[in-house]
Write a protein that holds these residues in place. Structure first.
Motif, mmCIF file in Angstrom:
data_model
loop_
_atom_site.group_PDB
_atom_site.id
_atom_site.type_symbol
_atom_site.label_atom_id
_atom_site.label_comp_id
_atom_site.label_asym_id
_atom_site.label_seq_id
_atom_site.Cartn_x
_atom_site.Cartn_y
_atom_site.Cartn_z
ATOM 1 N N ARG A 102 0.829 -1.207 0.000
ATOM 2 C CA ARG A 102 0.000 0.000 0.000
ATOM 3 C C ARG A 102 0.865 1.259 0.000
ATOM 4 N N LEU A 103 1.979 1.206 0.697
ATOM 5 C CA LEU A 103 2.904 2.337 0.693
ATOM 6 C C LEU A 103 3.524 2.509 -0.695
ATOM 7 N N ARG A 104 3.870 1.400 -1.324
ATOM 8 C CA ARG A 104 4.425 1.446 -2.681
ATOM 9 C C ARG A 104 3.397 2.011 -3.665
ATOM 10 N N SER A 105 2.142 1.622 -3.495
ATOM 11 C CA SER A 105 1.073 2.130 -4.361
ATOM 12 C C SER A 105 0.906 3.641 -4.194
ATOM 13 N N ALA A 106 0.999 4.122 -2.950
ATOM 14 C CA ALA A 106 0.882 5.561 -2.700
ATOM 15 C C ALA A 106 2.037 6.314 -3.346
ATOM 16 N N LEU A 107 3.234 5.738 -3.298
ATOM 17 C CA LEU A 107 4.391 6.366 -3.941
ATOM 18 C C LEU A 107 4.176 6.448 -5.449
ATOM 19 N N ARG A 176 11.787 13.080 -2.351
ATOM 20 C CA ARG A 176 11.631 13.067 -0.894
ATOM 21 C C ARG A 176 10.882 11.822 -0.441
ATOM 22 N N HIS A 177 9.827 11.470 -1.163
ATOM 23 C CA HIS A 177 9.032 10.316 -0.765
ATOM 24 C C HIS A 177 9.720 9.005 -1.117
ATOM 25 N N GLU A 178 10.554 8.995 -2.139
ATOM 26 C CA GLU A 178 11.346 7.800 -2.438
ATOM 27 C C GLU A 178 12.337 7.513 -1.315
ATOM 28 N N LEU A 180 11.855 8.301 1.834
ATOM 29 C CA LEU A 180 11.047 7.762 2.927
ATOM 30 C C LEU A 180 10.730 6.293 2.695
ATOM 31 N N PHE A 181 10.377 5.950 1.463
ATOM 32 C CA PHE A 181 10.035 4.552 1.163
ATOM 33 C C PHE A 181 11.251 3.651 1.357
ATOM 34 N N ALA A 182 12.424 4.119 0.898
ATOM 35 C CA ALA A 182 13.631 3.315 1.042
ATOM 36 C C ALA A 182 13.920 3.031 2.511
ATOM 37 N N ALA A 183 13.723 4.027 3.376
ATOM 38 C CA ALA A 183 13.951 3.826 4.807
ATOM 39 C C ALA A 183 12.973 2.803 5.377
ATOM 40 N N ALA A 184 11.714 2.889 4.957
ATOM 41 C CA ALA A 184 10.715 1.926 5.425
ATOM 42 C C ALA A 184 11.024 0.530 4.903
ATOM 43 N N GLU A 185 11.483 0.449 3.663
ATOM 44 C CA GLU A 185 11.780 -0.846 3.048
ATOM 45 C C GLU A 185 12.918 -1.560 3.785
ATOM 46 N N HIS A 186 13.890 -0.796 4.269
ATOM 47 C CA HIS A 186 15.007 -1.380 4.995
ATOM 48 C C HIS A 186 14.671 -1.635 6.465
ATOM 49 N N GLY A 187 13.483 -1.213 6.896
ATOM 50 C CA GLY A 187 13.084 -1.445 8.280
ATOM 51 C C GLY A 187 13.926 -0.699 9.284
ATOM 52 N N ASP A 188 14.494 0.418 8.852
ATOM 53 C CA ASP A 188 15.371 1.203 9.715
ATOM 54 C C ASP A 188 14.574 2.358 10.318
ATOM 55 N N ALA A 189 14.094 2.182 11.549
ATOM 56 C CA ALA A 189 13.244 3.191 12.184
ATOM 57 C C ALA A 189 13.979 4.511 12.354
ATOM 58 N N ALA A 191 16.434 5.733 10.534
ATOM 59 C CA ALA A 191 16.572 6.393 9.232
ATOM 60 C C ALA A 191 15.237 6.967 8.767
ATOM 61 N N LEU A 192 14.144 6.254 9.049
ATOM 62 C CA LEU A 192 12.825 6.730 8.647
ATOM 63 C C LEU A 192 12.460 7.992 9.416
ATOM 64 N N LEU A 193 12.737 8.013 10.709
ATOM 65 C CA LEU A 193 12.451 9.200 11.511
ATOM 66 C C LEU A 193 13.301 10.388 11.050
ATOM 67 N N GLU A 194 14.548 10.118 10.716
ATOM 68 C CA GLU A 194 15.419 11.191 10.215
ATOM 69 C C GLU A 194 14.895 11.734 8.898
ATOM 70 N N ALA A 195 14.435 10.829 8.011
ATOM 71 C CA ALA A 195 13.884 11.260 6.727
ATOM 72 C C ALA A 195 12.611 12.067 6.922
ATOM 73 N N LEU A 196 11.780 11.658 7.880
ATOM 74 C CA LEU A 196 10.549 12.392 8.157
ATOM 75 C C LEU A 196 10.851 13.778 8.713
ATOM 76 N N SER A 197 11.827 13.869 9.615
ATOM 77 C CA SER A 197 12.139 15.162 10.223
ATOM 78 C C SER A 197 12.738 16.114 9.198
ATOM 79 N N GLY A 198 13.411 15.582 8.183
ATOM 80 C CA GLY A 198 13.995 16.430 7.158
ATOM 81 C C GLY A 198 13.154 16.522 5.909
ATOM 82 N N HIS A 199 11.896 16.108 6.030
ATOM 83 C CA HIS A 199 11.027 15.997 4.861
ATOM 84 C C HIS A 199 10.709 17.344 4.241
#
Length: 206
Positions: A102-107, A176-178, A180-189, A191-199
């Motif tokens: 679903r996240l991939r579909s949104a991207l 920017r959203h790619e 975020l997706f890459a961070a989620a795909e790697h399961g790195d919380a 990295a995902l939080l860092e990407a969100l804060s710098g979004h």
């Protein structure tokens, strides 16, 4: 049923105008003009306005009628603070191995809307992407609350995304959203939080 359908029509049309940035926060919503433009009577229009007010998109001012909802600087700051808290909790409690379809579909929706320059669909796709990030936590109540916060913020993001389109490259939002997706795909919380804060979402706001 016919009246309800007219209400749904009015809600959909007005919601699209508001969330696409076609109408600015604080802009008056004049009944006479809207009934003519939508081809409906006052009764279904007023019910539609009531529903939009419940969603936080329209506000009624005594003796002055209705207008697109506005947010003060404090409102915006507080909404972003709540958004950050919800995102952080969702990301840090997301179990490993979640389905990212679903996240991939949104991207992909973000990519397509960027290519076609469909601003309403792009704004909706941005919101959907972030909601899907939070939905990975599996907490439905948290996800519903988070989405209601994003709808209110989108009032201003839509206007500022329109301004950003005049000065920034359209593909920047996709990149920017790619990330975020890459961070989620790697399961790195982290990295995902860092990407969100710098979004950069706050830079859309004046």
């Amino acid at each position: 049923m016919e009246t309800y359908s007219l209400v749904e029509l009015a809600v959909d049309r007005l919601r699209r105008d508001i969330l696409s940035g076609r109408t600015d926060p604080g802009e008056r919503l004049v009944e006479e003009q809207l009934t003519r433009r939508l081809g409906i009577s006052r009764a279904p229009l007023r019910e539609a306005m009531r529903q939009l007010a419940e969603q936080g998109l329209v506000e009624h001012i005594p003796r002055r009628g209705a207008r697109v909802a506005t947010l003060s600087d404090d409102d915006v700051r507080e909404l972003y603070e709540v958004r950050d808290v919800l995102e952080r909790h969702a990301v840090t409690t997301t179990p490993p191995g979640r389905d990212l379809s679903r996240l991939r579909s949104a991207l992909e929706s973000i990519r397509k809307a960027t290519e076609t320059d469909d601003r309403l669909e792009l704004a909706n796709a941005h919101r959907r992407f972030h909601v899907e990030v939070v939905a990975l936590s599996g907490n439905r109540q948290l996800t519903g609350l988070y989405e209601s916060i994003l709808v209110r913020i989108q009032l201003y993001m839509a206007v500022n995304m329109r301004r950003e389109a005049e000065t920034a490259r359209a593909e920047d939002g996709v990149l920017r959203h790619e990330r975020l997706f890459a961070a989620a795909e790697h399961g790195d919380a982290a990295a995902l939080l860092e990407a969100l804060s710098g979004h950069g979402a706050r830079t859309y706001l004046n």
